[in-house]
Design a protein around this motif. Sequence first.
Motif, PDB file in Angstrom:
ATOM      1  N   LYS B 110       0.818  -1.203   0.000  1.00 39.45           N
ATOM      2  CA  LYS B 110       0.000   0.000   0.000  1.00 39.45           C
ATOM      3  C   LYS B 110       0.854   1.256   0.000  1.00 39.45           C
ATOM      4  N   GLN B 111       0.246   2.296  -0.559  1.00 38.47           N
ATOM      5  CA  GLN B 111       0.995   3.508  -0.807  1.00 38.47           C
ATOM      6  C   GLN B 111       0.019   4.670  -0.865  1.00 38.47           C
ATOM      7  N   SER B 112       0.430   5.819  -0.402  1.00 42.55           N
ATOM      8  CA  SER B 112      -0.424   6.992  -0.454  1.00 42.55           C
ATOM      9  C   SER B 112       0.391   8.179  -0.938  1.00 42.55           C
ATOM     10  N   LEU B 144      -4.035  10.212  -3.157  1.00 46.33           N
ATOM     11  CA  LEU B 144      -4.409   9.014  -3.895  1.00 46.33           C
ATOM     12  C   LEU B 144      -3.835   7.796  -3.175  1.00 46.33           C
ATOM     13  N   LYS B 146      -3.009   3.791  -3.112  1.00 49.57           N
ATOM     14  CA  LYS B 146      -2.779   2.685  -4.026  1.00 49.57           C
ATOM     15  C   LYS B 146      -2.540   1.397  -3.256  1.00 49.57           C
ATOM     16  N   LYS B 149      -0.009  -1.062  -6.576  1.00 47.62           N
ATOM     17  CA  LYS B 149       0.144  -0.160  -7.727  1.00 47.62           C
ATOM     18  C   LYS B 149      -1.178   0.232  -8.387  1.00 47.62           C
ATOM     19  N   ARG B 150      -2.301  -0.300  -7.880  1.00 48.04           N
ATOM     20  CA  ARG B 150      -3.580   0.066  -8.468  1.00 48.04           C
ATOM     21  C   ARG B 150      -4.240   1.102  -7.566  1.00 48.04           C
ATOM     22  N   PRO B 151      -4.739   2.204  -8.128  1.00 45.36           N
ATOM     23  CA  PRO B 151      -5.418   3.199  -7.298  1.00 45.36           C
ATOM     24  C   PRO B 151      -6.712   2.647  -6.719  1.00 45.36           C
ATOM     25  N   ARG B 154      -9.380   7.881  -3.647  1.00 46.00           N
ATOM     26  CA  ARG B 154      -8.975   9.238  -3.948  1.00 46.00           C
ATOM     27  C   ARG B 154      -9.687  10.152  -2.981  1.00 46.00           C
ATOM     28  N   ASP B 208      -7.951   9.514 -12.207  1.00 37.90           N
ATOM     29  CA  ASP B 208      -7.215   9.228 -10.976  1.00 37.90           C
ATOM     30  C   ASP B 208      -7.365   7.778 -10.531  1.00 37.90           C
ATOM     31  N   LEU B 209      -8.562   7.232 -10.651  1.00 37.52           N
ATOM     32  CA  LEU B 209      -8.794   5.869 -10.174  1.00 37.52           C
ATOM     33  C   LEU B 209      -8.644   4.841 -11.290  1.00 37.52           C
TER      34      LEU B 209
END
Lengths: 250, 250
Positions: B110-112, B144, B146, B149-151, B154, B208-209
């Motif tokens: 996960k990533q933001s 955003l 993720k 790597k998939r959003p 948002r 974005d998504l």
Amino acid sequence: MDIGDDRDQLTVQRQNGVALWRQIADRIRTSIANGEYDEAGKVPAEFVLAAQFGVNRHTVRSALQALAQEGIVRSVQGRGTLIMRKERINFPISKRTRFSQGVGDQAREKQSVLLRSAVEEASTEVAARLKIAVGSQVVRMETLGKADKRPVSRATSWFPADRFGGIAEAYEKTGSITAAYREQGLTDYIRETTEVTAVHAENADLADLALSPGAIVLVARALNTDMDGVPVQFSITRFPADIVQLTIET
Amino acid sequence: MDIGDDRDQLTVQRQNGVALWRQIADRIRTSIANGEYDEAGKVPAEFVLAAQFGVNRHTVRSALQALAQEGIVRSVQGRGTLIMRKERINFPISKRTRFSQGVGDQAREKQSVLLRSAVEEASTEVAARLKIAVGSQVVRMETLGKADKRPVSRATSWFPADRFGGIAEAYEKTGSITAAYREQGLTDYIRETTEVTAVHAENADLADLALSPGAIVLVARALNTDMDGVPVQFSITRFPADIVQLTIET
DNA sequence: ACTAATTTGTACGTATGTATT
DNA sequence: CAATACATACGTACAAATTAG
């Protein structure tokens, strides 16, 4: 946020499987529910909407016709398109939620009717949720919640039959899940979890929830347990997303 | 429940503004996410799906093409249509939820990321939520989330600027709302309410998504307060409904 | 290695829906 | 209420790739 400016920011997507008039109808319906046109009591003129969305006036007319069909607006020659209905029902979800009955907080005239009930064998999902064996006997109850005569929720609930064999009859008699539980010897229960997703309306939704095709349905899967944490009810409730909002009180 | 029988129960709606291929694509996407085709690792043959939905094989092909475009399936001549991706991210919502960061429970990677931030004047809605005067200075932050790597989310968040003027910089430095709050002198906060609705994806969502047009977006409006009940953050978060599920832990 | 069955890919024709002009 | 252009959906037929035997 930035809705209603001069430019044509209200973007719609062309040629992707969703007709422009439907996208526009959805947006206007949401705007009405959000109270964006409250001051005027009517939606902007067709040519204004057409400019905002960047489409031809005919396309806006198709959208307004669909909304008129739903009873949300009524177009009057010379006056404009008047807002007839502006609802957004709020369903609170908390530990004490009993919303499979179709309880709306601020609904003026609420009502819940039993559509069907039957005793059946637990499917994989129902068995897993209720923590019983697959194939065990369960009572299935389908209920329809109405607010001001408009359907706002459609719930399918499952109860372990060994413990709540007469729940459907008790519910039909009392008109309340809580009262029906009491008759079956359960005095209190809590909402354990609620899972929320959203999908396009299916055929059954169109009929039961009086939706126009292509509408969005909120789907809530909920588990109620008794005070010892033993599952007593698993339910799948479907709400019309255009007029329903779920409020989670954590 | 009764999916996959002999008859054509998988109903779709004709001529109502949503193309058949899109409805079918949505249904297949959901079925994949629900693990209904897990055994085979591929979706049923085109002619089987066509029979199930009661449409022509070409219509099913259009749906599968759209799903292939999303990277969910890949059709191979002679073999079938293989499932490439099968996800459903779960976002828990509770008093301690910090999901404007884009936190997924079971997300592997996960990533933001901070998309934008600005100081602006509070709109009517933002002011009402944060209980400040309309036009007061607020910090707007767009993030955003993720997962792999998939959003998956948002969020647009607003903070009172007088108290959290440097929140964006602190967030960019730390990559965490909680840490940014700490830098701004707020040690703890709670999720007060969350309101959930669902709408069709808008233009910004598509970009974005990474959604295909006509997709459904879950919209959550959330208010965080400090331990004294004073609002510190109002946020609107949008999730792709086909792969995201909100779980309310009451 | 060969054949038949299965499955996706491609092509043409027709009808209707959608959207603009 | 046209006329026009494009999208959607169906029907049919056959080609090409893979799998099963």
